[in-house]
Design a protein around this motif. Structure first.
Motif, PDB file in Angstrom:
ATOM      1  N   ALA A   1       0.837  -1.209   0.000  1.00  0.00           N
ATOM      2  CA  ALA A   1       0.000   0.000   0.000  1.00  0.00           C
ATOM      3  C   ALA A   1       0.867   1.252   0.000  1.00  0.00           C
ATOM      4  O   ALA A   1       0.547   2.250  -0.649  1.00  0.00           O
ATOM      5  CB  ALA A   1      -0.922  -0.009   1.205  1.00  0.00           C
TER       6      ALA A   1
ATOM      7  N   GLN B   1     -19.419  14.739 -11.896  1.00  0.00           N
ATOM      8  CA  GLN B   1     -20.501  13.791 -11.587  1.00  0.00           C
ATOM      9  C   GLN B   1     -20.983  13.040 -12.828  1.00  0.00           C
ATOM     10  O   GLN B   1     -21.095  13.622 -13.899  1.00  0.00           O
ATOM     11  CB  GLN B   1     -21.701  14.543 -11.000  1.00  0.00           C
ATOM     12  N   PRO B   2     -21.283  11.764 -12.659  1.00  0.00           N
ATOM     13  CA  PRO B   2     -21.945  11.066 -13.765  1.00  0.00           C
ATOM     14  C   PRO B   2     -23.402  11.511 -13.822  1.00  0.00           C
ATOM     15  O   PRO B   2     -23.946  11.987 -12.841  1.00  0.00           O
ATOM     16  CB  PRO B   2     -21.845   9.590 -13.369  1.00  0.00           C
TER      17      PRO B   2
ATOM     18  N   GLY C   1     -16.161   7.674 -16.333  1.00  0.00           N
ATOM     19  CA  GLY C   1     -16.203   7.593 -14.869  1.00  0.00           C
ATOM     20  C   GLY C   1     -15.055   8.360 -14.254  1.00  0.00           C
ATOM     21  O   GLY C   1     -14.122   7.767 -13.733  1.00  0.00           O
TER      22      GLY C   1
ATOM     23  N   LEU D   1     -14.593   9.943 -11.553  1.00  0.00           N
ATOM     24  CA  LEU D   1     -14.271   9.730 -10.145  1.00  0.00           C
ATOM     25  C   LEU D   1     -14.287   8.260  -9.763  1.00  0.00           C
ATOM     26  O   LEU D   1     -13.905   7.898  -8.665  1.00  0.00           O
ATOM     27  CB  LEU D   1     -15.277  10.484  -9.260  1.00  0.00           C
ATOM     28  N   SER D   2     -14.777   7.388 -10.657  1.00  0.00           N
ATOM     29  CA  SER D   2     -14.963   5.997 -10.258  1.00  0.00           C
ATOM     30  C   SER D   2     -14.064   5.029 -11.016  1.00  0.00           C
ATOM     31  O   SER D   2     -13.922   3.893 -10.610  1.00  0.00           O
ATOM     32  CB  SER D   2     -16.425   5.597 -10.459  1.00  0.00           C
TER      33      SER D   2
ATOM     34  N   PRO E   1     -10.634   3.576 -11.807  1.00  0.00           N
ATOM     35  CA  PRO E   1      -9.307   3.652 -11.181  1.00  0.00           C
ATOM     36  C   PRO E   1      -8.229   4.208 -12.113  1.00  0.00           C
ATOM     37  O   PRO E   1      -7.282   4.844 -11.660  1.00  0.00           O
ATOM     38  CB  PRO E   1      -9.009   2.206 -10.803  1.00  0.00           C
TER      39      PRO E   1
ATOM     40  N   SER F   1     -11.213   8.933   0.967  1.00  0.00           N
ATOM     41  CA  SER F   1     -11.315   7.495   0.713  1.00  0.00           C
ATOM     42  C   SER F   1     -10.151   6.972  -0.120  1.00  0.00           C
ATOM     43  O   SER F   1      -9.972   5.776  -0.243  1.00  0.00           O
ATOM     44  CB  SER F   1     -12.618   7.193  -0.009  1.00  0.00           C
ATOM     45  N   GLY F   2      -9.381   7.873  -0.731  1.00  0.00           N
ATOM     46  CA  GLY F   2      -8.274   7.432  -1.565  1.00  0.00           C
ATOM     47  C   GLY F   2      -8.684   7.141  -2.995  1.00  0.00           C
ATOM     48  O   GLY F   2      -7.862   6.719  -3.799  1.00  0.00           O
ATOM     49  N   GLY F   3      -9.937   7.361  -3.317  1.00  0.00           N
ATOM     50  CA  GLY F   3     -10.390   7.123  -4.691  1.00  0.00           C
ATOM     51  C   GLY F   3     -10.642   5.658  -4.951  1.00  0.00           C
ATOM     52  O   GLY F   3     -10.364   4.813  -4.103  1.00  0.00           O
ATOM     53  N   PRO F   4     -11.185   5.332  -6.137  1.00  0.00           N
ATOM     54  CA  PRO F   4     -11.487   3.933  -6.444  1.00  0.00           C
ATOM     55  C   PRO F   4     -10.223   3.073  -6.365  1.00  0.00           C
ATOM     56  O   PRO F   4      -9.200   3.421  -6.954  1.00  0.00           O
ATOM     57  CB  PRO F   4     -12.052   3.977  -7.859  1.00  0.00           C
ATOM     58  N   ALA F   5     -10.289   1.988  -5.637  1.00  0.00           N
ATOM     59  CA  ALA F   5      -9.157   1.074  -5.466  1.00  0.00           C
ATOM     60  C   ALA F   5      -7.898   1.817  -5.003  1.00  0.00           C
ATOM     61  O   ALA F   5      -6.782   1.439  -5.336  1.00  0.00           O
ATOM     62  CB  ALA F   5      -8.868   0.292  -6.749  1.00  0.00           C
ATOM     63  N   PHE F   6      -8.080   2.893  -4.231  1.00  0.00           N
ATOM     64  CA  PHE F   6      -6.961   3.676  -3.688  1.00  0.00           C
ATOM     65  C   PHE F   6      -6.049   4.225  -4.787  1.00  0.00           C
ATOM     66  O   PHE F   6      -4.876   4.468  -4.550  1.00  0.00           O
ATOM     67  CB  PHE F   6      -6.150   2.869  -2.676  1.00  0.00           C
TER      68      PHE F   6
ATOM     69  N   ARG G   1      -4.724   7.852  -3.950  1.00  0.00           N
ATOM     70  CA  ARG G   1      -4.252   8.158  -2.605  1.00  0.00           C
ATOM     71  C   ARG G   1      -2.772   8.462  -2.641  1.00  0.00           C
ATOM     72  O   ARG G   1      -1.952   7.560  -2.826  1.00  0.00           O
ATOM     73  CB  ARG G   1      -4.523   6.986  -1.666  1.00  0.00           C
TER      74      ARG G   1
END
Lengths: 431, 312
Positions: B81, B145-146, B164, B166-167, B169, B255-260, B263
């Motif tokens: 990580a 935003q979607p 996507g 923001l979603s 990765p 949250s670090g974003g999708p799948a971190f 981050r």
């Protein structure tokens, strides 16, 4: 340099600064003879406004107590500040903590226990709270938290859309939905009415974890977290939930890749018939003047459990506890518990049971519609790294959101979740 | 300025023998003393103390604090990580620095000409820089935003499918780069604009007389004359990009974003220290990152010598 405007002398500036400083300090001192109670909370939403009302009420009833309330940003930043303050031994007198965070807060180190005899003097005893919450709040026989509420993951629905979709019962309330097929059917009908979505669902952050945990617990699934070992989870039940979650977004029944504000806006804008979220958004939808009601998360996989948490009052660790301030703090906590009808307006179910029976609370619609949910609210599995705003929730949310996004298969997401939790389990505990 | 102290008249001969101690301290030191005190208390000491902490299993809860030797460091070297967060920070730096420098230059060149409403252009280019990180993050959150976000709305109206921002990765960090570009390019723009106005007009006149065109003047006068500024801008930009935290933290709400995937390493340090309470381990990571930054800075100093011959 010399031809600028005339400048005040150094002495004048210093003098003014000193005078100002003294004035500000005097302002903070409060009148003589009063007891100061410092209180931290993290209520910034619709519930925050109600907390302010309750605080003002307390101030009016107790002119001898100077309540100094501070509202901080929700989540990890709040818990950071609270831990830092408690570690320094100069914490606020009273603070709000999600009950699920208690284990990580090292009861005895960052938190001080309640004196139950003193609590009884103020008319509050542990048998006035739901036993499940009290059990979670007790460590080594001592009570470390007093639950203010439970706040479950619930279902909001747009009454207009539900009516057009033929989903309302004769009493004007949503006809009970039970089982995955009935739910899919209801979402499909709502989608036909809105032309956009059936369900407004936050796909990011921790919401996928909340949904997963609710549906997993509906099958009596358990997660065990043995320190230094590896996570115990029922793969069959977990995959059943993840498959179902993936189906919701893949078929366009639920919003995909939408974040929290996006999901709230989708529902408030009438683009979805249903919305799954915590109960705390009632104020938002009431303000939006939209036709809505709310009910418990439907029984999809066998029982009516849902995920959630409980806001509770705690006494952050102080090196020296002043008895007068402590009494004032207890008075503050107990009076807030007793006036938590106001709190119920936020969509939280009061934990103090005498309040739940009050007619004033029962008259609150739709908030009191799901008051029987309390024993079914499932807190995170206990560990030092779990609970509201924790790394565990962050990791779980990160793994499961990719099922909603369709970028991982349920099997891959489950493997990612397990690996992440195993890593947390192998991490040396700071507690 | 320095003459003030040396002029101090020897009115009282008695003190001549032993001038007060503070009079013997060079004036410059006295003037910088307040800064040096803060610098030592809030920068040098914490750095040393964090390095020391990295050898303890120090915890915010106050329950631990034993010496664990190099265990934090070995854990860090094997922590996937940490490496992925470090990779995210480097990826951001590589992606963001070139456009931030180039766009700043282009914007400065564009607004350095006589044109109507020039003040408005300059103001618009610089203004986003004045926004707090929280405001800027909120603006971009809505744009990305979607469904109803401006960017995806524009894409769908052009018949392109939604992205996507923001979603996904693979896009999450690029979204942060774009937002950062809009937000901070104004600072580099300002540095370049100031530098452009320092270039003597005669050079251009002389070049014009010699028949040099716009391009030739740009290549042979403007860019060479901006050399030192470019060096400065690149150094500042690299350091600013490596320090990525605010906007990545705020856009993905910690949250670090999708799948971190978004981050940065500093957010990992923050998470470790303040969410998981592991101060000792977090200190090891930040000390490691500090060393990396020092290496980058020193390399840069070697690559871009700060003193050039153009100091006449």
């Amino acid at each position: 340099m010399a031809d600028g405007p005339p400048r005040p002398s150094r002495r004048a500036v210093l003098g003014a600064a000193l005078a100002l400083g003294t004035l500000t300090l005097a302002g903070c001192g409060g009148e003589g003879g009063t007891t100061k109670v410092r209180y931290w909370n993290l209520f910034g939403g619709g519930d925050g406004a109600l907390m302010l009302t309750m605080q003002d009420e307390f101030r009016n009833n107790n002119p001898g107590i100077a309540l100094e309330a501070v509202t901080l940003a929700w989540g990890a930043p709040y818990y950071t500040k609270l831990a830092m303050a408690a570690a320094g031994g100069r914490a606020p007198d009273v603070a709000v903590l999600h009950l699920s965070r208690l284990t990580g807060y090292a009861p005895g180190h960052l938190l001080d226990p309640f004196d139950e005899k003193l609590l009884a003097e103020f008319g509050v005893t542990r048998d006035q709270f739901p036993p499940g919450l009290i059990e979670r709040a007790t460590v080594d026989g001592r009570l470390y938290a007093l639950p203010l509420d439970t706040h479950p993951f619930v279902m909001y629905y747009n009454t207009d859309i539900a009516q057009k979709a033929g989903l309302l019962g004769p009493d004007g309330k949503l006809a009970p939905i039970s089982g995955p097929d009935a739910l899919i059917d209801a979402l499909t009908k709502a989608k036909q009415v809105t032309g956009a979505y059936g369900l407004a669902l936050d796909n990011l952050d921790v919401m996928p974890w909340r949904l997963f945990w609710a549906l997993y617990r509906q099958q009596d699934g358990d997660i065990t977290l043995p320190a230094g070992g590896s996570v115990g989870i029922d793969d069959v039940k977990a995959l059943k939930v993840l498959n179902f979650m993936g189906q919701l977004t893949a078929e366009g029944l639920a919003t995909r890749n939408v974040d929290y504000p996006g999901a709230v806006a989708t529902f408030a804008g009438g683009k979805a018939g249903f919305h799954w979220n915590g109960g705390w958004e009632t104020a938002t939808f009431t303000t939006a003047k939209m036709p809505y009601s709310m009910t418990r998360l439907p029984n999809i996989f066998g029982n009516a459990r849902t995920s959630g948490d409980a806001h509770s009052f705690v006494l952050p660790h102080q090196r020296a506890r002043d008895p007068i301030t402590t009494r004032a703090s207890y008075r503050f906590i107990t009076e807030l518990l007793k006036s938590s009808v106001t709190w119920g307006r936020a969509g939280h179910v009061p934990a103090y049971q005498p309040v739940v029976a009050e007619p004033a609370y029962l008259a609150l619609k739709p908030q009191s519609e799901y008051r029987d949910v309390t024993p079914d609210v499932q807190l995170d599995p206990p560990a030092w790294f779990s609970g509201s705003g924790s790394d565990f929730e962050n990791q779980a949310g990160s793994a499961f959101q990719r099922v909603l996004a369709g970028s991982l298969t349920p099997e891959q997401a489950l493997a990612q979740f397990k690996a992440a939790v195993d890593k947390l389990l192998s991490t040396p505990s700071p507690v | 300025m320095a003459t003030i102290t040396t002029q101090a008249p020897a009115a009282v001969p008695v003190t001549e023998a032993r001038p007060a101690l503070w009079r013997r301290v060079p004036t410059g030191v006295l003037f910088t003393l307040p800064f040096l005190l803060f610098y030592a208390a809030f920068l040098i000491w914490p750095t040393i103390s964090a390095f020391g902490l990295s050898f303890f299993n120090e915890s915010l809860t106050g329950t631990r604090g034993e010496l664990v030797g190099l265990r934090n460091w070995t854990e860090m070297l094997g922590d996937a990580a940490m490496w992925s967060a470090l990779g995210n920070t480097l990826y951001f730096t590589v992606l963001s620095t070139p456009p931030l420098v180039l766009l700043g230059l282009v914007m400065a060149l564009l607004t350095n000409r006589v044109m109507p409403l020039r003040w408005l252009w300059r103001l618009s280019f610089f203004m986003p820089f004045l926004l707090p990180a929280s405001v800027m993050s909120l603006i971009w959150l809505w744009l990305y935003q979607p469904g109803f976000g401006l960017l995806n709305g524009a894409l769908t109206s052009l018949g392109i499918s939604e992205v996507g921002w923001l979603s996904d990765p693979s896009l999450a960090m690029i979204s942060v780069v774009i937002a950062t570009l809009w937000w901070t390019v104004g600072f580099n723009f300002l540095l370049y604009l100031a530098a452009l106005q320092q270039i003597p007009e005669q050079l251009y006149e002389a070049a014009s007389i010699d028949g040099a065109g716009w391009w030739q003047r740009l290549w042979s006068i403007t860019l060479p004359m901006l050399g030192r500024t470019t060096g400065l801008v690149i150094v500042l930009q690299l350091l600013a990009s490596l320090r990525l935290f605010d906007q990545a933290y705020l856009i993905y709400q910690g949250s670090g974003g999708p799948a971190f995937s978004a981050r940065p390493v500093l957010e990992y340090v923050y998470d470790t220290a303040f969410t998981s309470f592991r101060f000792g381990y977090a200190s090891a990571i930040s000390s490691f990152f500090f060393v990396l930054i020092v290496v980058v800075s020193v390399t840069q100093l070697k690559l871009f010598p700060s003193r050039r011959e153009d100091e006449r």
